[in-house]
Design an enzyme around this catalytic site. Structure first.
Site, PDB file in Angstrom:
ATOM      1  N   HIS A 137      -7.112   9.248  12.353  1.00  0.00           N
ATOM      2  CA  HIS A 137      -5.861   8.814  11.722  1.00  0.00           C
ATOM      3  C   HIS A 137      -5.738   7.295  11.627  1.00  0.00           C
ATOM      4  O   HIS A 137      -4.790   6.787  11.008  1.00  0.00           O
ATOM      5  CB  HIS A 137      -4.662   9.383  12.484  1.00  0.00           C
ATOM      6  CG  HIS A 137      -3.665  10.054  11.589  1.00  0.00           C
ATOM      7  ND1 HIS A 137      -3.288   9.543  10.365  1.00  0.00           N
ATOM      8  CD2 HIS A 137      -2.952  11.199  11.744  1.00  0.00           C
ATOM      9  CE1 HIS A 137      -2.394  10.338   9.803  1.00  0.00           C
ATOM     10  NE2 HIS A 137      -2.180  11.349  10.608  1.00  0.00           N
ATOM     11  N   ASP A 147      -5.162   9.323   6.130  1.00  0.00           N
ATOM     12  CA  ASP A 147      -3.839   9.932   6.242  1.00  0.00           C
ATOM     13  C   ASP A 147      -3.863  11.334   5.639  1.00  0.00           C
ATOM     14  O   ASP A 147      -4.808  11.707   4.936  1.00  0.00           O
ATOM     15  CB  ASP A 147      -2.792   9.073   5.529  1.00  0.00           C
ATOM     16  CG  ASP A 147      -2.637   7.709   6.187  1.00  0.00           C
ATOM     17  OD1 ASP A 147      -2.592   7.655   7.426  1.00  0.00           O
ATOM     18  OD2 ASP A 147      -2.585   6.710   5.451  1.00  0.00           O
TER      19      ASP A 147
END
Length: 452
Positions: free
Chosen positions: A423, A427
């Site tokens: 992350h 995304d």
């Protein structure tokens, strides 16, 4: 005149190796290019070849021992030369095998400098940030070892895994405070943490982990102790490092692979007869992944500390398991290969993995990993990212399930595709779009799909 055989540097950042197995014995005659030993490193298991023909005079390193790059491992007396003992004058004329870097074996001079009333060793003339191998850093983190307090015995004073293991067993020297300075225990402790680059809370947590690891596990009657092999330790360290450093997120999509199953069924027998190996589902999924990576190049990225590297080349890392280890060889330039080309690459890498013949180049340069957990019957998994890559996708088992199509129930061949993502780099939006692209491409396979 005898030839020295030194521990080779089997990779750009490799600083040490473990003798997994000697393939020769003292007194054996070897030809040039014959394998002398199997060596395990943080990156690969490789054979060390002889660069001369001659007789093994002496083996100096025991199996299972880990030594630094450039360490003398054995002597070979070349053909036509008289054997000499290690202490004879001839030894000073010995030549080194050309495939290893030349080293002097001389350790850098060490000095001590005082910082904030605390003395710590530093290398004479060292500049900039000290670099450690991933294995050294991971082992130090696991045991709460401050590497600035560890004396390195490797080339150029570098800290090796052996140095860290010694520090774990014997402890590291405590910071030495200048005499005459009146500090209470709490102030000294705070200053020691500051010098090490840690907060007191960080160190308390590390100490708690270390103490927890130090607790012996009760061994019952009939229990078996299995020694940790270098390969298994490397796998463990990398998995822990990946989970600790990369914030993992996960998603899964269902894919209707009915048409793919039909395509393979009508093609597999002819393919096996013509090519000599089986046509599996995996090349079709990898081809779909590669085409989706072209659409969403950010998925083909790696985390690099202060920046993200978006790779131009698409090199698919492929998780291949053996009886006791997991290897991740790489299909280079996968986007330039047909389904047949990918299948052939998979077959070649799988054979080399099972035979223990993977080279450093076979394991290097991966940009995205595909894991075929479906071969074990798994229908849902959450893979660990192959750091520093930004994502890994698992292809699960294809199973027949009732699904609703146009408000009617039909039996279809369904497969789950599972994606773990870093992350810091990716995304949910781009990953969702990528997975939908893979889904469309897999569901688009059919009778008109060219394997070649």
């Amino acid at each position: 005149m005898a030839t020295k055989v030194l521990m080779p540097q089997l990779g750009e950042s490799v600083t040490e190796g473990t003798i997994a197995k000697w393939l020769v014995q003292k007194g054996d005659f070897v030809n040039k290019y014959d394998a002398l030993a199997e060596v395990n490193t943080d990156k690969v298991t490789a054979e060390v070849p002889s660069t001369v023909s001659g007789r093994i005079q002496e083996i100096l390193i025991a199996e299972g021992e880990t030594v630094s790059v450039g360490t003398l491992m054995m002597y070979i007396v070349e053909e036509g030369e008289n054997e000499t003992s290690e202490n004879s004058p001839e030894v000073t004329k010995q030549t080194e095998q050309s495939f290893v870097p030349e080293t002097t074996g001389k350790q850098p001079e060490m000095k001590r400098e005082t910082i904030n009333q605390i003395e710590k060793p530093t290398q004479q003339g060292s500049r900039g940030k000290v670099r450690y191998s991933p294995a050294v850093m991971t082992l130090a983190q696991e045991h709460g070892i401050d590497l600035s307090l560890v004396m390195g015995t490797g080339i150029g004073g570098r800290i090796t895994r052996k140095d860290v293991e010694k520090a774990v067993q014997e402890g590291v020297p405590a910071p030495t405070f200048t005499q005459g300075v009146n500090l209470d225990t709490e102030e000294k402790t705070a200053m020691a943490y500051t010098t090490a680059g840690l907060t007191q809370e960080d160190t308390r947590k590390q100490n708690a982990v270390t103490q927890a690891k130090a607790q012996p596990v009760p061994i019952g009657v009939g229990d078996q102790e299995i020694p940790i092999t270098p390969v298994r330790r490397t796998i463990a360290n990398r998995m822990v490092q990946s989970k600790q450093e990369a914030p993992h997120a996960w998603m899964m999509v269902e894919v209707d692979a009915t048409n793919l199953v039909k395509l393979r069924e009508v093609s597999k027998d002819e393919f096996k007869r013509k090519e000599g190996f089986s046509l599996t589902y995996l090349p079709f999924f990898i081809k779909a992944v590669v085409e989706a990576l072209k659409e969403f190049p950010m998925m083909n990225s790696s985390w690099s500390g202060d920046k993200i590297i978006m790779h131009k080349n698409i090199n698919i890392s492929l998780a291949v398991a053996t009886d006791n280890a997991l290897f991740v060889p790489v299909i280079k330039d996968t986007d330039q290969k047909s389904i047949y080309g990918i299948a052939k690459s998979i077959e070649g890498l799988a054979q080399k993995t099972r035979a223990g013949k993977l080279s450093i180049d076979d394991m290097a340069g991966g940009t995205f990993t595909v894991n075929n957990t479906g071969t074990f019957g798994s229908i849902l998994s959450q893979p660990i990212i192959n750091a520093p890559q930004a994502a890994i996708m698992s292809v699960e088992a294809i199973v027949k399930r009732p699904v609703v199509i146009d408000d009617m129930i039909a039996v279809r061949s369904m497969v789950n595709l599972c994606l773990s993502l870093d992350h810091r780099v990716l995304d949910g939006l781009i990953c969702g779009q990528f997975m939908q692209s893979v889904k469309r491409k897999v569901e688009g396979y059919g009778a008109g799909t060219s394997i070649y």
